[in-house]
Write an enzyme that holds these catalytic residues in place. Sequence first.
Site, PDB file in Angstrom:
ATOM      1  N   GLY A 172     -20.305 -32.776  21.565  1.00 15.24           N
ATOM      2  CA  GLY A 172     -20.154 -33.551  20.653  1.00 15.24           C
ATOM      3  C   GLY A 172     -18.616 -34.139  20.758  1.00 15.24           C
ATOM      4  N   GLY A 194     -13.193 -37.325  15.482  1.00 14.52           N
ATOM      5  CA  GLY A 194     -11.722 -37.224  15.310  1.00 14.52           C
ATOM      6  C   GLY A 194     -11.121 -35.873  15.660  1.00 14.52           C
ATOM      7  N   GLY A 215     -11.628 -33.954  18.101  1.00 13.80           N
ATOM      8  CA  GLY A 215     -11.690 -33.783  20.008  1.00 13.80           C
ATOM      9  C   GLY A 215     -13.041 -33.512  20.343  1.00 13.80           C
ATOM     10  N   VAL A 271     -16.351 -30.783  21.647  1.00 13.22           N
ATOM     11  CA  VAL A 271     -17.119 -29.456  21.680  1.00 13.22           C
ATOM     12  C   VAL A 271     -17.742 -29.459  23.021  1.00 13.22           C
ATOM     13  CG1 VAL A 271     -18.690 -27.674  20.716  1.00 13.22           C
ATOM     14  CG2 VAL A 271     -17.164 -29.037  18.996  1.00 13.22           C
ATOM     15  N   LYS A 303     -14.578 -25.356  21.612  1.00  9.64           N
ATOM     16  CA  LYS A 303     -14.020 -26.850  20.948  1.00  9.64           C
ATOM     17  C   LYS A 303     -12.517 -26.941  21.175  1.00  9.64           C
ATOM     18  CE  LYS A 303     -15.424 -26.589  16.739  1.00  9.64           C
ATOM     19  NZ  LYS A 303     -15.538 -26.456  15.112  1.00  9.64           N
ATOM     20  N   ASP A 324     -17.925 -28.569   3.331  1.00 10.17           N
ATOM     21  CA  ASP A 324     -18.686 -29.676   3.956  1.00 10.17           C
ATOM     22  C   ASP A 324     -20.000 -29.410   4.572  1.00 10.17           C
ATOM     23  OD1 ASP A 324     -18.948 -32.128   5.161  1.00 10.17           O
ATOM     24  OD2 ASP A 324     -18.016 -31.529   6.966  1.00 10.17           O
TER      25      ASP A 324
END
Length: 264
Positions: A47, A50, A52, A54, A69, A174
């Site tokens: 993935g 914003g 960075g 993974v 990550k 989140d």
Amino acid sequence: YEVIVLSFSRNNSESSSQNTPSNSSNPSNSQVCSNIIQKFEPLKRLGKGGFGSVYKVRHKQLKIEYAVKVGCYKEKSLREVRALSDLFHRNIVRYYTFWMQDTGYEWDLRGNSESKFLYIQMELCSENTLRDWIDEKNKESVQDSKRREESLRIAQEIVCGVEYIHSKNHIHRDLKPANIMFGVEGEVKIGDFGLVTSDDDDEERTVCKGTPSYMAPEQRKYDRKVDMFALGLIFFELLWKLSTGSERAKVRFTAVILTIGCRI
């Protein structure tokens, strides 16, 4: 490195940039920093956002696969690391270690002049998130009992994970299907702690942080109940077919109205 929404997105093309190689999902050794090359064999980019990227990697000596990550280091970058290091639970993505260095993946720089990069080594989960699971179920023509049975098991495991997070005095902030993954045995794994904060009454918390479609109506003064609001929306998606973003938005709007109404 923005410790905000950390998504294990399967679609790398959505966040491509001019500095991103066309075959960026399979990085070569020449495209990674020396520390990674020494310890890990890069396999795939899982993935990009914003924060960075993974990466799926394999430890050269242990022959074990992990998720690493990578992102630019900022003042609050270690907030996620501190939270992960404090959590050890079957339903939470396991944290192993972190390190900082002066170099990062070439395509993640994007003209960034940051001098430090943060690397977080974590448990590798399935690439399919709960968002993918729900989308697949929504393609089915009927609401069958099997979906409800599976949803109950998933919901119970999410609750166990969130209850543990709260017991350790943290607020996730989140929670959403895209941030809930699955382990090798199919168990729920809550991840993406980039927005985690302390559940301390004396702490002045940043407002309007999270994913708007799962965000609780509290925007100024809030506590762990914001996670409970998101849980309710997730449970609704688990059980009912909501195929579009507008349908999910209507459910959230109704939930907000009901929540505010109960407090008046």
